[in-house]
Design a protein around this motif. Structure first.
Motif, PDB file in Angstrom:
ATOM      1  N   LEU A  65      18.924  37.319  57.775  1.00 57.57           N
ATOM      2  CA  LEU A  65      20.071  36.441  57.523  1.00 57.57           C
ATOM      3  C   LEU A  65      21.113  37.110  56.647  1.00 57.57           C
ATOM      4  O   LEU A  65      20.788  37.770  55.662  1.00 57.57           O
ATOM      5  CB  LEU A  65      19.587  35.159  56.840  1.00 57.57           C
ATOM      6  CG  LEU A  65      20.635  34.069  56.604  1.00 57.57           C
ATOM      7  CD1 LEU A  65      21.020  33.412  57.920  1.00 57.57           C
ATOM      8  CD2 LEU A  65      20.092  33.034  55.615  1.00 57.57           C
ATOM      9  N   LYS A  66      22.384  36.911  57.021  1.00 63.83           N
ATOM     10  CA  LYS A  66      23.483  37.447  56.213  1.00 63.83           C
ATOM     11  C   LYS A  66      24.617  36.434  56.182  1.00 63.83           C
ATOM     12  O   LYS A  66      24.705  35.545  57.034  1.00 63.83           O
ATOM     13  CB  LYS A  66      23.975  38.778  56.774  1.00 63.83           C
ATOM     14  CG  LYS A  66      24.509  38.719  58.186  1.00 63.83           C
ATOM     15  CD  LYS A  66      24.856  40.091  58.708  1.00 63.83           C
ATOM     16  CE  LYS A  66      25.457  40.043  60.111  1.00 63.83           C
ATOM     17  NZ  LYS A  66      24.541  39.425  61.088  1.00 63.83           N
ATOM     18  N   ALA A  67      25.470  36.556  55.184  1.00 61.09           N
ATOM     19  CA  ALA A  67      26.593  35.635  55.033  1.00 61.09           C
ATOM     20  C   ALA A  67      27.421  35.590  56.308  1.00 61.09           C
ATOM     21  O   ALA A  67      27.674  36.620  56.939  1.00 61.09           O
ATOM     22  CB  ALA A  67      27.459  36.059  53.853  1.00 61.09           C
ATOM     23  N   ASP A  98      26.495  34.006  59.054  1.00 59.26           N
ATOM     24  CA  ASP A  98      25.653  33.642  60.197  1.00 59.26           C
ATOM     25  C   ASP A  98      25.650  32.126  60.390  1.00 59.26           C
ATOM     26  O   ASP A  98      25.982  31.357  59.483  1.00 59.26           O
ATOM     27  CB  ASP A  98      24.222  34.120  59.985  1.00 59.26           C
ATOM     28  CG  ASP A  98      24.037  35.608  60.260  1.00 59.26           C
ATOM     29  OD1 ASP A  98      24.983  36.225  60.788  1.00 59.26           O
ATOM     30  OD2 ASP A  98      22.965  36.147  59.929  1.00 59.26           O
ATOM     31  N   THR A  99      25.223  31.712  61.574  1.00 56.03           N
ATOM     32  CA  THR A  99      25.041  30.289  61.867  1.00 56.03           C
ATOM     33  C   THR A  99      23.577  30.050  62.177  1.00 56.03           C
ATOM     34  O   THR A  99      22.973  30.776  62.978  1.00 56.03           O
ATOM     35  CB  THR A  99      25.904  29.847  63.059  1.00 56.03           C
ATOM     36  OG1 THR A  99      27.272  30.111  62.766  1.00 56.03           O
ATOM     37  CG2 THR A  99      25.741  28.351  63.315  1.00 56.03           C
ATOM     38  N   ALA A 145      20.099  28.830  53.734  1.00 58.17           N
ATOM     39  CA  ALA A 145      21.224  29.320  54.534  1.00 58.17           C
ATOM     40  C   ALA A 145      22.563  28.990  53.887  1.00 58.17           C
ATOM     41  O   ALA A 145      23.475  29.829  53.843  1.00 58.17           O
ATOM     42  CB  ALA A 145      21.145  28.736  55.944  1.00 58.17           C
ATOM     43  N   ARG A 146      22.711  27.782  53.380  1.00 58.10           N
ATOM     44  CA  ARG A 146      23.965  27.402  52.733  1.00 58.10           C
ATOM     45  C   ARG A 146      24.189  28.235  51.466  1.00 58.10           C
ATOM     46  O   ARG A 146      25.314  28.657  51.181  1.00 58.10           O
ATOM     47  CB  ARG A 146      23.963  25.911  52.396  1.00 58.10           C
ATOM     48  CG  ARG A 146      24.024  25.008  53.601  1.00 58.10           C
ATOM     49  CD  ARG A 146      25.323  25.222  54.396  1.00 58.10           C
ATOM     50  NE  ARG A 146      26.486  24.819  53.611  1.00 58.10           N
ATOM     51  CZ  ARG A 146      27.642  25.488  53.574  1.00 58.10           C
ATOM     52  NH1 ARG A 146      27.791  26.606  54.266  1.00 58.10           N
ATOM     53  NH2 ARG A 146      28.653  25.045  52.861  1.00 58.10           N
ATOM     54  N   CYS A 149      26.116  30.682  54.839  1.00 57.63           N
ATOM     55  CA  CYS A 149      25.989  30.512  56.289  1.00 57.63           C
ATOM     56  C   CYS A 149      26.319  29.080  56.696  1.00 57.63           C
ATOM     57  O   CYS A 149      26.231  28.151  55.895  1.00 57.63           O
ATOM     58  CB  CYS A 149      24.562  30.831  56.734  1.00 57.63           C
ATOM     59  SG  CYS A 149      24.031  32.511  56.329  1.00 57.63           S
ATOM     60  N   GLU A 150      26.677  28.920  57.970  1.00 58.11           N
ATOM     61  CA  GLU A 150      26.848  27.589  58.530  1.00 58.11           C
ATOM     62  C   GLU A 150      25.505  27.109  59.080  1.00 58.11           C
ATOM     63  O   GLU A 150      24.690  27.916  59.539  1.00 58.11           O
ATOM     64  CB  GLU A 150      27.889  27.602  59.645  1.00 58.11           C
ATOM     65  CG  GLU A 150      29.312  27.850  59.160  1.00 58.11           C
ATOM     66  CD  GLU A 150      30.342  27.569  60.237  1.00 58.11           C
ATOM     67  OE1 GLU A 150      29.942  27.372  61.407  1.00 58.11           O
ATOM     68  OE2 GLU A 150      31.531  27.541  59.908  1.00 58.11           O
ATOM     69  N   ASP A 160      22.882  32.284  65.419  1.00 61.58           N
ATOM     70  CA  ASP A 160      22.216  33.559  65.141  1.00 61.58           C
ATOM     71  C   ASP A 160      20.714  33.391  64.982  1.00 61.58           C
ATOM     72  O   ASP A 160      19.933  34.232  65.431  1.00 61.58           O
ATOM     73  CB  ASP A 160      22.804  34.175  63.866  1.00 61.58           C
ATOM     74  CG  ASP A 160      24.277  34.501  64.016  1.00 61.58           C
ATOM     75  OD1 ASP A 160      24.589  35.519  64.656  1.00 61.58           O
ATOM     76  OD2 ASP A 160      25.111  33.722  63.502  1.00 61.58           O
TER      77      ASP A 160
END
Length: 335
Positions: free
Chosen positions: A157-159, A161-162, A179-180, A184-185, A230
């Motif tokens: 995961l990276k900034a 991403d959805t 994720a938030r 990320c969305e 993603d």
């Protein structure tokens, strides 16, 4: 000490609270922990309901958190008074996956943490996040670490991403929060509009009621401009996998975590091939990954969502509440 035991072959009416002898003092490499909190997971429910039988007299619950009361010779990681949380796989310290069963998982293959005191190797615990309650810390062991591994360790995961999270149980809500926090969305699904409103309050960008939109995979793609997400946090299993494949982007990642809709079923292999997506099964993670997760939780100031807390003697009622699927986030047990 008080402890809950399960009479084989299981069933929630077979959970009994009783007094057991004090386990004494830790040996070399061990710590004595006064336990004060746990949390429920679907795996615990399978064991306690008898759907995944265990040994007669087993002490259930994979998650446990408490305070170190004594340390044995050679222990350097902890001191008396430290707040600690258990590991799901106490023998998997680091590196790639090394276990594929539950023979050494607390509450299943070995005794778990529905008790007041445990003496185990120090390597079966990590420190708990500073300032957390024991019930909050216990939510790390299974649900929290599973979400962390699915997104960060395996999913990369990276900034920007959805992420798609299915449902609003412990793993999915942790994944939403992680994720938030990482920029990320998040798209969340549920059959409850009330739960979707709560997911939105936690930062979900979009919400889909899957009872109203059974082809939610297409709805996810529409929300992403046809690209797809993603990473998918796939907790349903065979009943939801086809829609998850529809929802993921070409070259995306599907973390196969749960079996809520069954343990076997058809896989749309042609669709998966066309997406060139990675479908990866996982079961929680290693002690090193848990240590890294604890540091991340402190840095990002994430706290778990606890829906409701039960007393140790109310464990059967806690599982019945889990059975109802009314919860949002984690169900805790505290004593």
């Amino acid at each position: 000490m008080r402890a809950v035991t399960l009479t084989a072959p299981g069933g929630l009416d077979k959970l009994v609270l009783s007094d057991r002898p004090d386990p004494g003092q830790p040996g070399a490499g061990e710590i004595r922990v006064a336990l004060h909190g746990s949390s429920l997971n679907f795996h615990d429910y399978l064991v306690c309901s008898g759907m995944s039988p265990t040994a007669d007299g087993r002490i259930p619950l994979a998650d446990g958190a408490g305070v170190v009361q004594a340390i044995g010779d050679g222990v350097t990681d902890f001191a008396v008074g430290d707040h600690v949380v258990s590991c799901f796989f106490p023998d998997w310290q680091a590196g790639p996956p090394r276990v594929g069963d539950f023979r050494r998982v607390p509450g299943d293959g070995i005794d778990g943490f529905a008790r007041e005191v445990a003496i185990l190797p120090a390597t079966a615990f990590t420190r708990a996040p500073a300032g957390w309650s024991h019930a909050e810390a216990a939510a790390i062991t299974t649900a929290g670490l599973t979400a962390w591994r699915a997104l960060v360790v395996d999913g990369g995961l990276k900034a920007g991403d959805t992420v798609l999270v299915l449902g609003t149980g412990g793993v999915s809500i942790y994944a939403l929060q992680i994720a938030r926090a990482m920029g990320c969305e998040v798209i969340a699904t549920s059959s409850s509009d009330e739960k979707l409103t709560r997911a939105k309050d936690l930062g979900a960008t979009h919400c889909i009621n899957y009872s109203e939109q059974p082809k939610w995979g297409r709805a996810v793609r529409d929300l992403t401009g046809g690209r797809g997400v993603d990473i998918v946090i796939e907790v349903g299993g065979p009943g939801t996998l086809a829609q998850s494949i529809e929802a993921v982007r070409i070259g995306g990642h599907i973390a196969l975590i749960g079996v809520l809709t069954g343990i076997a079923g058809e896989v749309p292999t042609a669709a998966l091939m066309a997406k060139q997506a990675r479908l990866q099964g996982l079961i929680v993670g290693s002690r090193q990954e848990q240590e890294e997760f604890v540091r991340a939780l402190e840095a990002a100031a994430i706290r778990p969502v606890i829906d409701r807390t039960f007393a140790l003697e109310e464990l059967a009622d806690a599982f019945r509440y889990e059975e109802s699927a009314a919860h949002f986030g984690k169900i805790a047990v505290s004593w």
